[in-house]
Design an enzyme around this catalytic site. Structure first.
Site, PDB file in Angstrom:
ATOM      1  N   LYS A 201       7.467   8.687  10.784  1.00  0.00           N
ATOM      2  CA  LYS A 201       8.317   7.976  11.735  1.00  0.00           C
ATOM      3  C   LYS A 201       8.614   6.620  11.091  1.00  0.00           C
ATOM      4  CE  LYS A 201      10.270   7.193  15.688  1.00  0.00           C
ATOM      5  NZ  LYS A 201      11.624   7.762  15.688  1.00  0.00           N
ATOM      6  N   GLU A 288      -0.779   2.235   2.182  1.00  0.00           N
ATOM      7  CA  GLU A 288      -1.252   2.653   0.844  1.00  0.00           C
ATOM      8  C   GLU A 288      -2.578   1.965   0.538  1.00  0.00           C
ATOM      9  OE1 GLU A 288       3.328   2.766  -0.859  1.00  0.00           O
ATOM     10  OE2 GLU A 288       1.811   1.790  -2.082  1.00  0.00           O
ATOM     11  N   ARG A 292      -7.215  -1.619  -7.415  1.00  0.00           N
ATOM     12  CA  ARG A 292      -7.243  -2.629  -8.481  1.00  0.00           C
ATOM     13  C   ARG A 292      -7.366  -4.011  -7.857  1.00  0.00           C
ATOM     14  NH1 ARG A 292      -1.874  -1.593  -7.226  1.00  0.00           N
ATOM     15  NH2 ARG A 292      -0.765  -3.490  -6.656  1.00  0.00           N
TER      16      ARG A 292
HETATM   17  C1  MV4 Z   1       7.388   2.273   5.550  1.00  0.00           C
HETATM   18  C2  MV4 Z   1       8.298   1.407   6.220  1.00  0.00           C
HETATM   19  C3  MV4 Z   1       8.660   1.723   7.530  1.00  0.00           C
HETATM   20  N1  MV4 Z   1       8.183   2.844   8.133  1.00  0.00           N
HETATM   21  N2  MV4 Z   1       6.931   3.376   6.182  1.00  0.00           N
HETATM   22  C4  MV4 Z   1       7.658   0.116   1.286  1.00  0.00           C
HETATM   23  C5  MV4 Z   1       6.929   0.457   0.014  1.00  0.00           C
HETATM   24  C6  MV4 Z   1       5.699   1.124   0.437  1.00  0.00           C
HETATM   25  N3  MV4 Z   1       4.610   0.144   0.385  1.00  0.00           N
HETATM   26  C7  MV4 Z   1       5.918   1.586   1.832  1.00  0.00           C
HETATM   27  N4  MV4 Z   1       7.016   0.791   2.347  1.00  0.00           N
HETATM   28  C8  MV4 Z   1       7.454   0.957   3.616  1.00  0.00           C
HETATM   29  N5  MV4 Z   1       6.977   2.017   4.281  1.00  0.00           N
HETATM   30  C9  MV4 Z   1       7.328   3.644   7.448  1.00  0.00           C
HETATM   31  N6  MV4 Z   1       6.863   4.750   8.067  1.00  0.00           N
HETATM   32  C10 MV4 Z   1       8.766   0.273   5.538  1.00  0.00           C
HETATM   33  C11 MV4 Z   1       8.367   0.068   4.233  1.00  0.00           C
HETATM   34  C12 MV4 Z   1       8.925  -1.092   3.561  1.00  0.00           C
HETATM   35  C13 MV4 Z   1       8.117  -2.160   3.195  1.00  0.00           C
HETATM   36  C14 MV4 Z   1       6.756  -2.126   3.446  1.00  0.00           C
HETATM   37  C15 MV4 Z   1       5.984  -3.217   3.050  1.00  0.00           C
HETATM   38  C16 MV4 Z   1       6.572  -4.318   2.433  1.00  0.00           C
HETATM   39  C17 MV4 Z   1       7.908  -4.337   2.189  1.00  0.00           C
HETATM   40  C18 MV4 Z   1       8.709  -3.270   2.551  1.00  0.00           C
HETATM   41  C19 MV4 Z   1      10.078  -3.289   2.290  1.00  0.00           C
HETATM   42  C20 MV4 Z   1      10.832  -2.215   2.635  1.00  0.00           C
HETATM   43  C21 MV4 Z   1      10.270  -1.109   3.281  1.00  0.00           C
END
Ligand code: MV4
Length: 450
Positions: A201, A288, A292
């Site tokens: 989602k 995630e 490290r």
């Molecule tokens: C997401 C999200 C919104 N909803 N997952 C970006 C890279 C990876 N760390 C996962 N990310 C995201 N996952 C869901 N279900 C929005 C992002 C995201 C983001 C997350 C953390 C920091 C910056 C970001 C920039 C764009 C999108």
């Protein structure tokens, strides 16, 4: 305890590790490419071995040359820093096979957390909140469509071999799903040789709040509180702070407990970071796990008065951790200073630094490997310094950061100092009112005098 540690990295993190080795009475070995002959980590280390030419794949990523350097210098451990081979399971394995302690995660742990769908399944089993979505990898487009209909749009398609935003697609409407599915799988296959996709989602305008954890060889873990890393540009962090302006005591306890539960569930050893997405209602979800040390570790060190590199070395040597959880006593902000031009789409600006005046004073920490006369080569990451300010309150830390940025003179190349200085004056930043969408609308003010 180790007698000699080889640092398989360069730049500020190599210097950071060498400094802690010296304080612990451990000999240090630097490795460097021919482009880094004049770099500070080469001069600061007790020994230095040239491992190849400038291109990373022929030097800092060349496992055979790094192992050879460890053999000829008789190093009993290797610290990989961040980036390069720090999360490379094959390298972790090769160190193991050569009887050289890898100061990082085991090959199995790297693989388990590196596969994003498997990491998520593990966290779910540990009882950590995860974003609603598919049960693991989507086997077909039909299954992809079905899951999207079940969880409801908007959805996020993610590459299981990806991370840091690579191979990820946000899909707002059903008619765009097929195109996103095809292009994401193609991108992931090309980038990682693996087109496995999973779905979640979509969490709108989330904050990126991560929890630092440390686990020891007895299966005990603790957390060292959070870092807010929401201000990113194209998935590159620009500035980080702790405590998060969005945090509450209740949320910190919940997120910290979830992170420790996860670390103990997987029997995690060493320093690690569990990244969470936090929505506007303060619901948090596993995103995630990084196995490290991270670039932004200094702000955590500053607010709890702790040496995280020292802790990594002690845990790797089998020494148990204290096990205490921490809450920040101070406020700390890090600005990543890159050799990039913020007035021209942050494009790289390598070259020779002719003049450099470093900021200083109470509560100012500068982690950098550059100096007047040093030439920034285009082969590596553009980050040249991390400016960290620490104070009793967020307002004072911001004021200190403004003063330090105004003192920081670098001539000969463009840097992101002007960006950070304008950020510190931005009303939403000052209010702590920002999400990962902040940089989508941020514009440099060209009328401001640098
Ligand atoms: C997401 C999200 C919104 N909803 N997952 C970006 C890279 C990876 N760390 C996962 N990310 C995201 N996952 C869901 N279900 C929005 C992002 C995201 C983001 C997350 C953390 C920091 C910056 C970001 C920039 C764009 C999108």
């Amino acid at each position: 305890m180790f007698k000699k540690i080889l640092i398989a990295n360069r730049g500020e993190i190599a210097l950071r590790i060498i400094r802690t080795c010296r304080e612990m009475g451990i000999k240090s070995v630097a490795v460097y490419s021919t482009a880094d002959e004049e770099s500070l980590h080469v001069r600061f280390a007790d020994e230095a071995v040239c491992i190849g030419p400038a291109p990373s794949h022929l030097s800092y990523l060349k496992m055979s040359n790094i192992i050879a350097a460890a053999e000829i210098t008789n190093a009993d451990a290797i610290h990989p820093g961040y980036g390069f081979l720090s999360e490379n399971a094959k390298f972790s394995k090769i160190c193991q096979e050569h009887g050289i302690k890898f100061i990082g995660a085991s090959p199995e742990m790297i693989d388990r957390m590196g596969d994003k769908a498997s990491a998520k399944a593990t966290m779910k089993a540990a009882g950590v909140p995860t974003v609603p979505g598919s049960e693991g990898i989507l086997e077909s487009f039909e299954e992809c469509e079905k899951v999207a209909d079940e969880i409801g749009y908007p959805v996020m398609l993610k590459a299981t071999a990806g991370g840091g935003g690579k191979g990820m697609r946000a899909v707002w409407k059903k008619e765009n799903l097929k195109k996103a599915w095809d292009s994401a799988r193609q991108e992931s296959a090309a980038a990682f040789g693996n087109d496995g996709m999973y779905m979640e989602k979509l969490i709108e305008e989330p904050r990126h709040i991560e929890i630092q954890i440390v686990g020891d060889s007895n299966g005990q873990a603790c957390h060292l509180s959070e870092r807010d890393c929401s201000i990113q540009r194209r998935h590159q962090k620009l500035t980080e702070e702790t405590p998060s302006p969005f945090m509450t005591d209740k949320l910190r306890t919940e997120m910290g407990d979830a992170a420790v539960k996860a670390a103990e569930f997987i029997k995690y050893e060493g320093a690690g970071t569990i990244e969470f997405l936090v929505d506007k209602h303060r619901n948090f979800y596993f995103m995630e796990m990084n196995t490290r040390i991270q670039v932004e570790h200094p702000i955590t060190e500053q607010v709890i008065d702790y040496d995280l590199i020292r802790e990594q070395i002690l845990v790797a040597a089998g020494i148990p951790i204290s096990g205490k959880n921490y809450t920040p006593k101070l406020h700390s902000i890090e600005c990543r200073i890159n050799a990039e031009d913020p007035y021209n789409d942050f494009r790289p600006s390598p070259g020779k630094i002719n003049v450099l005046h470093a900021p200083g004073g109470h509560g100012v920490r500068l982690d950098t490997h550059v100096y007047a006369g040093y030439t920034i080569v285009p082969n590596y990451d553009s980050m040249i310094a991390k400016l960290i300010t620490t104070a009793q309150t967020r307002e004072e830390a911001i004021s200190k950061m403004k003063r330090a940025l105004d003192e920081f003179v670098i001539e000969g190349i463009k840097t992101t100092i002007p960006f950070h200085r304008q950020l510190m004056d931005h009303p939403d930043y000052i209010a702590g009112n920002y999400t990962t969408a902040f940089m989508d609308t941020f514009k440099m003010d060209e009328t401001v005098e640098d």
